[in-house]
Design a protein around this motif. Sequence first.
Motif, PDB file in Angstrom:
ATOM      1  N   ILE A  13      38.725  45.516  42.056  1.00  0.00           N
ATOM      2  CA  ILE A  13      38.474  44.233  42.708  1.00  0.00           C
ATOM      3  C   ILE A  13      38.714  44.406  44.197  1.00  0.00           C
ATOM      4  O   ILE A  13      38.012  44.147  45.061  1.00  0.00           O
ATOM      5  CB  ILE A  13      39.272  42.975  42.154  1.00  0.00           C
ATOM      6  CG1 ILE A  13      39.063  42.817  40.644  1.00  0.00           C
ATOM      7  CG2 ILE A  13      39.037  41.650  42.910  1.00  0.00           C
ATOM      8  CD1 ILE A  13      39.852  41.737  39.881  1.00  0.00           C
ATOM      9  N   GLY A  14      39.994  44.995  44.517  1.00  0.00           N
ATOM     10  CA  GLY A  14      40.337  45.195  46.100  1.00  0.00           C
ATOM     11  C   GLY A  14      39.344  46.075  46.700  1.00  0.00           C
ATOM     12  O   GLY A  14      38.864  45.658  47.798  1.00  0.00           O
ATOM     13  N   GLU A  15      38.761  47.116  46.046  1.00  0.00           N
ATOM     14  CA  GLU A  15      37.773  47.904  46.675  1.00  0.00           C
ATOM     15  C   GLU A  15      36.477  47.376  46.721  1.00  0.00           C
ATOM     16  O   GLU A  15      35.560  47.825  47.532  1.00  0.00           O
ATOM     17  CB  GLU A  15      37.680  49.183  46.077  1.00  0.00           C
ATOM     18  CG  GLU A  15      38.931  50.231  46.171  1.00  0.00           C
ATOM     19  CD  GLU A  15      38.955  51.144  45.132  1.00  0.00           C
ATOM     20  OE1 GLU A  15      38.030  51.586  44.429  1.00  0.00           O
ATOM     21  OE2 GLU A  15      40.084  52.173  45.312  1.00  0.00           O
ATOM     22  N   GLY A  16      36.260  46.402  45.972  1.00  0.00           N
ATOM     23  CA  GLY A  16      34.799  45.846  45.907  1.00  0.00           C
ATOM     24  C   GLY A  16      34.427  44.393  46.557  1.00  0.00           C
ATOM     25  O   GLY A  16      33.502  43.974  46.629  1.00  0.00           O
ATOM     26  N   ILE A  17      35.703  43.871  46.942  1.00  0.00           N
ATOM     27  CA  ILE A  17      35.524  42.708  47.831  1.00  0.00           C
ATOM     28  C   ILE A  17      34.978  43.032  49.399  1.00  0.00           C
ATOM     29  O   ILE A  17      35.720  43.534  49.917  1.00  0.00           O
ATOM     30  CB  ILE A  17      36.801  41.910  47.817  1.00  0.00           C
ATOM     31  CG1 ILE A  17      37.167  41.368  46.249  1.00  0.00           C
ATOM     32  CG2 ILE A  17      36.799  40.528  48.723  1.00  0.00           C
ATOM     33  CD1 ILE A  17      38.365  40.335  46.305  1.00  0.00           C
ATOM     34  N   GLY A  67      37.850  36.634  56.702  1.00  0.00           N
ATOM     35  CA  GLY A  67      39.111  36.983  56.675  1.00  0.00           C
ATOM     36  C   GLY A  67      40.124  36.941  55.549  1.00  0.00           C
ATOM     37  O   GLY A  67      40.863  37.658  55.388  1.00  0.00           O
ATOM     38  N   THR A  68      39.747  36.049  54.827  1.00  0.00           N
ATOM     39  CA  THR A  68      40.401  35.676  53.676  1.00  0.00           C
ATOM     40  C   THR A  68      40.178  36.682  52.612  1.00  0.00           C
ATOM     41  O   THR A  68      41.198  37.377  51.830  1.00  0.00           O
ATOM     42  CB  THR A  68      40.333  34.377  52.918  1.00  0.00           C
ATOM     43  OG1 THR A  68      40.549  33.315  54.048  1.00  0.00           O
ATOM     44  CG2 THR A  68      40.931  34.177  51.746  1.00  0.00           C
ATOM     45  N   LEU A  69      38.878  37.237  52.526  1.00  0.00           N
ATOM     46  CA  LEU A  69      38.575  38.314  51.339  1.00  0.00           C
ATOM     47  C   LEU A  69      39.049  39.551  51.830  1.00  0.00           C
ATOM     48  O   LEU A  69      39.442  40.428  51.037  1.00  0.00           O
ATOM     49  CB  LEU A  69      37.095  38.187  51.472  1.00  0.00           C
ATOM     50  CG  LEU A  69      36.361  37.307  50.793  1.00  0.00           C
ATOM     51  CD1 LEU A  69      34.967  36.973  50.787  1.00  0.00           C
ATOM     52  CD2 LEU A  69      36.906  36.876  49.177  1.00  0.00           C
ATOM     53  N   THR A  70      39.051  39.779  53.301  1.00  0.00           N
ATOM     54  CA  THR A  70      39.759  40.942  53.854  1.00  0.00           C
ATOM     55  C   THR A  70      41.026  41.272  53.465  1.00  0.00           C
ATOM     56  O   THR A  70      41.626  42.329  52.870  1.00  0.00           O
ATOM     57  CB  THR A  70      39.457  41.175  55.232  1.00  0.00           C
ATOM     58  OG1 THR A  70      37.949  41.038  55.416  1.00  0.00           O
ATOM     59  CG2 THR A  70      39.791  42.427  55.500  1.00  0.00           C
ATOM     60  N   GLU A  71      41.944  40.335  53.730  1.00  0.00           N
ATOM     61  CA  GLU A  71      43.417  40.267  53.365  1.00  0.00           C
ATOM     62  C   GLU A  71      43.514  40.325  52.013  1.00  0.00           C
ATOM     63  O   GLU A  71      44.507  40.846  51.482  1.00  0.00           O
ATOM     64  CB  GLU A  71      44.062  39.170  54.156  1.00  0.00           C
ATOM     65  CG  GLU A  71      43.997  39.066  55.348  1.00  0.00           C
ATOM     66  CD  GLU A  71      44.590  40.299  55.994  1.00  0.00           C
ATOM     67  OE1 GLU A  71      45.414  41.206  55.414  1.00  0.00           O
ATOM     68  OE2 GLU A  71      44.393  40.543  57.281  1.00  0.00           O
ATOM     69  N   LEU A  72      42.645  39.593  51.068  1.00  0.00           N
ATOM     70  CA  LEU A  72      42.820  39.581  49.701  1.00  0.00           C
ATOM     71  C   LEU A  72      42.435  40.921  49.100  1.00  0.00           C
ATOM     72  O   LEU A  72      43.278  41.488  48.349  1.00  0.00           O
ATOM     73  CB  LEU A  72      41.698  38.591  49.004  1.00  0.00           C
ATOM     74  CG  LEU A  72      41.752  38.346  47.406  1.00  0.00           C
ATOM     75  CD1 LEU A  72      43.182  38.020  47.161  1.00  0.00           C
ATOM     76  CD2 LEU A  72      40.692  37.544  47.028  1.00  0.00           C
ATOM     77  N   SER A  73      41.639  41.817  49.547  1.00  0.00           N
ATOM     78  CA  SER A  73      41.297  43.054  49.357  1.00  0.00           C
ATOM     79  C   SER A  73      42.754  43.982  49.423  1.00  0.00           C
ATOM     80  O   SER A  73      42.982  44.555  48.614  1.00  0.00           O
ATOM     81  CB  SER A  73      40.224  43.626  50.153  1.00  0.00           C
ATOM     82  OG  SER A  73      39.963  45.033  49.791  1.00  0.00           O
ATOM     83  N   THR A  74      43.177  43.871  50.645  1.00  0.00           N
ATOM     84  CA  THR A  74      44.371  44.364  50.946  1.00  0.00           C
ATOM     85  C   THR A  74      45.668  44.079  49.891  1.00  0.00           C
ATOM     86  O   THR A  74      46.257  44.771  49.255  1.00  0.00           O
ATOM     87  CB  THR A  74      45.057  44.217  52.180  1.00  0.00           C
ATOM     88  OG1 THR A  74      43.768  44.619  53.250  1.00  0.00           O
ATOM     89  CG2 THR A  74      46.226  45.199  52.597  1.00  0.00           C
ATOM     90  N   LEU A  75      45.796  42.855  49.376  1.00  0.00           N
ATOM     91  CA  LEU A  75      46.642  42.370  48.672  1.00  0.00           C
ATOM     92  C   LEU A  75      46.549  42.997  47.265  1.00  0.00           C
ATOM     93  O   LEU A  75      47.272  43.458  46.672  1.00  0.00           O
ATOM     94  CB  LEU A  75      46.718  40.725  48.644  1.00  0.00           C
ATOM     95  CG  LEU A  75      47.813  39.890  47.858  1.00  0.00           C
ATOM     96  CD1 LEU A  75      47.928  38.747  48.532  1.00  0.00           C
ATOM     97  CD2 LEU A  75      47.303  40.063  46.581  1.00  0.00           C
ATOM     98  N   LEU A  76      45.235  42.806  46.756  1.00  0.00           N
ATOM     99  CA  LEU A  76      44.971  43.423  45.328  1.00  0.00           C
ATOM    100  C   LEU A  76      45.074  44.961  45.341  1.00  0.00           C
ATOM    101  O   LEU A  76      45.470  45.401  44.169  1.00  0.00           O
ATOM    102  CB  LEU A  76      43.510  42.780  45.049  1.00  0.00           C
ATOM    103  CG  LEU A  76      43.441  41.242  44.895  1.00  0.00           C
ATOM    104  CD1 LEU A  76      41.946  40.929  44.494  1.00  0.00           C
ATOM    105  CD2 LEU A  76      44.498  40.698  43.970  1.00  0.00           C
ATOM    106  N   THR A  77      44.787  45.542  46.094  1.00  0.00           N
ATOM    107  CA  THR A  77      44.764  46.954  46.220  1.00  0.00           C
ATOM    108  C   THR A  77      46.571  47.361  46.217  1.00  0.00           C
ATOM    109  O   THR A  77      46.871  48.276  45.145  1.00  0.00           O
ATOM    110  CB  THR A  77      44.539  47.479  47.376  1.00  0.00           C
ATOM    111  OG1 THR A  77      42.990  47.257  47.439  1.00  0.00           O
ATOM    112  CG2 THR A  77      44.547  49.259  47.399  1.00  0.00           C
ATOM    113  N   ALA A  78      47.200  46.795  46.936  1.00  0.00           N
ATOM    114  CA  ALA A  78      48.647  46.924  46.783  1.00  0.00           C
ATOM    115  C   ALA A  78      49.367  46.395  45.327  1.00  0.00           C
ATOM    116  O   ALA A  78      50.095  47.249  44.987  1.00  0.00           O
ATOM    117  CB  ALA A  78      49.589  46.181  47.832  1.00  0.00           C
TER     118      ALA A  78
END
Length: 374
Positions: free
Chosen positions: A174-178, A269-280
């Motif tokens: 999900i993190g890589e695909g958002i 911007g929300t999706l970009t930070e969500l990507s970082t969050l889910l990857t972590a």
Amino acid sequence: MRRPDRYQLAQSLKAAAAAALAWAVTGWWLEAPMALMAPWAAVALVQGTVYRSVRTGVELVSMIAAGTLLAAGAAALTGNTMTAMLVALPLAVLLGDWAPVGNQGLYAPTTALFVLAYGSYSLPAVGHRLLETLVGAAVGVVVNALVLPPVHSLEVRRLASALPGDCARLLRRIGEGIDEDYPEARAAEWYESAGELYGVLADLRTARAWSTESIRFNPGHRFRRKGPPVPSDAWDGVWTRVSNRILTLTLTLLEAASERRLLPRPPAGTLTELSTLLTAAAEVCAVEQDVTEHGPGDETAARRHEHLTRAREALARMKRGEPAADPDARASAGSLMADAQALLDDLTPDERRQAGPDPRCLPVRPGHRDTGNT
């Protein structure tokens, strides 16, 4: 068709050995006129757990005794095999269905048929038949209890390790695909994968039930090779909540991408930070998989803290981001932020201790699937 595993091979060999031993005791030593009942009972009682062998033994002996007595009594009263079948079989089938003995109820009418078909319903023959059944039952239980008694703990450990790993792989995807224009089909795939996590949870609950049962009446479980402690039931509750968070989050992403819904996509911007969050968060789940497989340590605690810190920093940036002009878009972003924060709370050890004892500080709890678990 799958290749038989070690557990299945061991149980098959034990059943054959129990049957041969029961045949030898009744046929050679006791010189029983019909030694079939002993190996038949012995094979049936090499069950998946020692407790199940004992319980099934009581049920099986009860049903075989009932079928034998019903058939002998009907034959003595009627003096005719066909008439005795018409009298005994309905009663035996009814008893097998009515009594709380599960699948063992089939033995009552089956035994009645054997007795009447072979004409062995004299008093000595009935006594021999019951004695053979008791001998076979005892042999089956003893062989299952003393020869590699099954302990179903590896399946619990395997599934407990698989669940954080599955969560990690899904969160990483999900993190890589958002991105700002992620397609609906991709979000639907995430949502479907999140739903599959519940299948692992259901298998884990079943495995725990087998593990609990396999400890009862088992003289050999203390001598088995010990691995890292199996997580407690509280651990299951934590990962049930984690699975719930992932499912809710993927549902929000799916509805935001669907053309059939009025919920708009969150800001880029929300999706970009969500990507970082889910990857972590995926890396936190990977750390938990390592802890489950190899036990806790300072290195894994440091890795978990590092990834959680990175995820919470991304969450803080999401909250500080410029709000969307569209109220519906703000609602969509707020829903994602709430789900993400709840996910991180559930992955944080302090929150876990509030939910119950730390599973890694508990001994193996004798916590019923019947493959590959010895």
